[in-house]
Design a protein around this motif. Structure first.
Motif, mmCIF file in Angstrom:
data_model
loop_
_atom_site.group_PDB
_atom_site.id
_atom_site.type_symbol
_atom_site.label_atom_id
_atom_site.label_comp_id
_atom_site.label_asym_id
_atom_site.label_seq_id
_atom_site.Cartn_x
_atom_site.Cartn_y
_atom_site.Cartn_z
ATOM 1 N N VAL A 1 59.636 -35.168 143.806
ATOM 2 C CA VAL A 1 60.816 -34.297 143.705
ATOM 3 C C VAL A 1 60.634 -33.048 144.566
ATOM 4 N N GLY B 1 60.474 -34.374 136.338
ATOM 5 C CA GLY B 1 61.471 -33.960 137.315
ATOM 6 C C GLY B 1 62.022 -32.583 137.022
ATOM 7 N N LYS C 1 67.437 -43.468 134.781
ATOM 8 C CA LYS C 1 66.656 -42.234 134.702
ATOM 9 C C LYS C 1 65.580 -42.396 133.630
ATOM 10 N N GLU D 1 56.478 -35.499 140.068
ATOM 11 C CA GLU D 1 56.743 -34.091 140.362
ATOM 12 C C GLU D 1 56.584 -33.811 141.856
ATOM 13 N N ASP E 1 66.065 -42.366 139.193
ATOM 14 C CA ASP E 1 64.681 -42.544 139.648
ATOM 15 C C ASP E 1 64.639 -43.358 140.940
#
Length: 404
Positions: free
Chosen positions: A341, A112, A54, A338, A386
């Motif tokens: 996600v 995120g 991450k 962004e 990720d």
């Protein structure tokens, strides 16, 4: 007492023998204290292992030497233990809270989190502290008798309140929760197991929280230098850094830039830890708490930077905000993250059959509301690394950003 030596156990430290216990009662371990057991449970959790992939600031495939959430977490734990040791606190509880503090972060760091918060805006938003609590109380499925890790009250309290009280004593939400109220995940669990949201957390939790600040400041400087986002000379615009660099250059003339930067990071960490320990001792001498309970109700944070160090730390954060977090190279990747996600969330909401089978439970149930579906999908995405998020996007969409 010399710096680095362990202080005797302090009366205001949390004591595992006097823990308020666990939501689901368990027989005590024959070989470990209750807090050591908590720490081990965090380390062996699935969520902890996922921190390896991450984002801290740089997405995992940008380089093997940049911090991930896992390496950042380990560095926070080391700093937190150093503070706890010098103040006579319980190191096992401090380590537990340091290791657990980022378990609720979704993939791609704060990008995120912003994306999930926007996706869930109509359903209570997304808060990484509330998500960390949900991870350790519900989402981990490792034990036959309960969901979650069944941590002690003191560990759960520290996860939720390490940055201070969430409400006033009469229950009015504070600070970032003042406008929209407390996250549903916190209020729902608190109704089952009262974490006393209007009081301060233990000194162990406060030590973990300030260690997070120290680790961010020092190690984001290290990563920013490695990435070439700024130079050591750029950093000398910060008065504290200018003094440290001048001292390094006087002691080691001609030192290469890599070692010069590493020495700067070490000196910053030492300075900030020293400041915290001195200031905490000064405040403890003023308040003179005789127990962990008196710490919780003394009405102020007791582990903090001195005024001088706080000013220096704010200057470091201000530099990193513009020189690193808002750097065009970082921002480009984070904006794309962004969108990635948000794409995943929208797709799962439209086509819940795209979720893995074990996350489809309730997806077709008539009783599940849109809010419940959204929260379930939010939990699934928040747990992604990720690389799994990227893999899922590649599977579901025709085009996926490279995030480089």
């Amino acid at each position: 007492m010399s710096v680095g030596m362990a202080a005797p156990r302090a009366p205001y430290a949390c004591d595992s023998e006097r823990s308020r216990g666990r939501l689901f009662p368990e027989a005590p371990s024959r070989t470990r204290s209750a807090f050591r057991r908590d720490c081990d449970r965090v380390i062996h959790s699935t969520a902890f292992r996922r921190l390896k992939h991450k984002t801290q600031v740089f997405v995992f495939h940008e380089g093997d030497h940049y911090r991930t959430r896992l390496t950042h977490t380990l560095e926070v734990a080391q700093i937190a233990r150093a503070v706890a040791r010098q103040l006579g606190l319980d190191e096992d509880l401090t380590e537990t809270l340091a290791l657990a503090h980022d378990l609720g972060h979704p993939p791609f760091g704060h990008a995120g989190e912003r994306a999930l918060d926007a996706c869930l805006e109509a359903h209570g938003g997304f808060d990484h502290n509330a998500q960390a609590l949900h991870v350790v109380t519900a989402l981990e499925h490792r034990y036959p008798d309960f969901d979650g890790l069944n941590l002690t009250w003191e560990s759960l309290e520290g996860i939720v309140k390490h940055n201070g009280p969430l409400t006033t004593p009469n229950g009015t939400p504070l600070d970032r929760y003042a406008q929209h109220g407390l996250p549903l995940g916190i209020t729902a669990f608190n109704a089952r197991f009262d974490l006393e949201l209007g009081s301060y957390a233990s000194l162990e939790a406060q030590a973990a929280a300030i260690a997070d600040d120290i680790a961010y400041d020092a190690h984001d400087i290290d990563d920013g230098l490695r990435a070439g986002l700024f130079s050591i000379d750029d950093l000398t615009a910060i008065p504290l850094v200018a003094g440290v660099v001048a001292d390094i250059d006087a002691r080691y003339p001609g030192l290469d830039q890599d070692r010069r930067g590493a020495e700067l990071v070490r000196e910053l960490i030492s300075y900030l830890i020293g400041s915290v320990v001195s200031e905490a001792q000064r405040r403890l001498d003023e308040v003179r708490p005789r127990s962990a309970e008196e710490v919780r109700h003394c009405g102020r944070q007791l582990i903090a930077f001195s005024a001088e160090a706080a000013e220096a730390e704010r200057a470091v954060k201000a530099f990193l905000w513009t020189g690193m977090y808002r750097h065009p190279r970082v921002m480009r990747v984070m904006v794309e993250a962004e969108c990635l996600v948000a794409d995943l969330f929208s797709r799962y909401m439209r086509q819940p059959d795209d979720l893995p089978p074990d996350w489809q439970a309730g997806a077709t149930a008539k009783a599940e509301s849109e809010a419940e579906q959204a929260r379930r999908i939010g939990n699934f995405i928040a747990g992604m690394t990720d690389r799994f998020a990227i893999t899922e996007h590649v599977r579901l969409f025709d085009s996926t950003p490279e995030l480089r």
